[in-house]
Design a protein around this motif. Structure first.
Motif, short mmCIF file in Angstrom:
data_model
loop_
_atom_site.label_atom_id
_atom_site.label_comp_id
_atom_site.label_asym_id
_atom_site.label_seq_id
_atom_site.Cartn_x
_atom_site.Cartn_y
_atom_site.Cartn_z
N VAL A 85 0.82 -1.22 0.00
CA VAL A 85 0.00 0.00 0.00
C VAL A 85 0.85 1.27 0.00
CG1 VAL A 85 -2.00 -1.09 1.06
CG2 VAL A 85 -0.31 0.04 2.51
N ASP A 86 2.16 1.08 0.03
CA ASP A 86 3.08 2.22 0.00
C ASP A 86 3.39 2.56 -1.45
OD1 ASP A 86 4.82 4.20 0.89
OD2 ASP A 86 6.50 2.81 1.05
N ALA A 87 2.35 2.93 -2.18
CA ALA A 87 2.46 3.16 -3.63
C ALA A 87 3.46 4.25 -3.97
CB ALA A 87 1.09 3.49 -4.20
N LYS A 88 3.58 5.24 -3.11
CA LYS A 88 4.51 6.35 -3.38
C LYS A 88 5.87 6.11 -2.74
CE LYS A 88 0.90 9.54 -4.41
NZ LYS A 88 -0.35 9.64 -3.75
N SER A 92 10.97 4.58 4.18
CA SER A 92 12.41 4.61 3.92
C SER A 92 13.17 3.68 4.85
CB SER A 92 12.94 6.04 4.06
OG SER A 92 12.69 6.53 5.37
N ALA A 93 12.60 3.43 6.03
CA ALA A 93 13.28 2.56 6.98
C ALA A 93 12.24 1.79 7.80
CB ALA A 93 14.18 3.36 7.91
N GLY A 109 14.72 -0.70 -1.73
CA GLY A 109 14.69 0.71 -1.34
C GLY A 109 14.29 0.98 0.11
N VAL A 110 14.04 -0.06 0.88
CA VAL A 110 13.68 0.12 2.30
C VAL A 110 14.83 -0.40 3.15
CG1 VAL A 110 12.06 -0.50 4.13
CG2 VAL A 110 11.22 -0.15 1.80
N GLY A 111 15.29 0.43 4.08
CA GLY A 111 16.33 0.00 5.02
C GLY A 111 15.69 -0.74 6.19
#
Length: 135
Positions: A85-88, A92-93, A109-111
């Motif tokens: 659901v994190d379309a945008k 970030s972490a 792209g996610v830490g």
């Protein structure tokens, strides 16, 4: 998972169902919040903090041939859908605990970060170094 928990931890069915339901409720809540945040232009980045790791792939557990009950104590598989659901791509972490090993990796792209002190029996060092997360 519930039957595996009952057998692995000697849980009664009621306790196992309660844990499973709570894990799913937490994931549904986070799913709703992230969906709402994706529609707020003022929110540029999101840092998610949860007790358990969101996915077994983050901590390197195989996706087959492992004990589901044991793996489910390390991760909340119900969290896997939150990223959808994190379309945008504002997440970030993702910081998590419950594991006695440190993780600092990036996937899609996610830490994913875990920096536990651990239990004295597993990690007897008296010094703990906090980790700074910069977003």
């Amino acid at each position: 998972h519930i039957e595996a928990w009952c057998n692995y931890y000697n849980y009664d069915q009621t306790t196992a169902v309660k844990i499973w339901d709570e894990a799913n409720e937490n994931a549904e809540y986070l799913h709703t919040v992230i969906n709402e945040f994706s529609n707020v232009p003022e929110i540029q980045q999101v840092v998610v903090i949860t007790h358990t790791c969101p996915s077994s792939k983050v901590i390197g557990l195989p996706t087959h041939d492992f004990n589901l009950a044991e793996a489910s104590t390390f991760t909340n598989s119900a969290m896997n859908d939150v990223l959808s659901v994190d379309a945008k791509r504002k997440i970030s972490a993702w910081c998590f605990g419950h594991i006695n090993n440190c993780y600092d990796i990036e996937i899609d792209g996610v830490g994913y970060i875990s920096n536990p002190r651990g239990t004295p029996i597993h990690h007897p060092t008296p010094v703990y170094f906090p980790k700074m997360v910069v977003v």
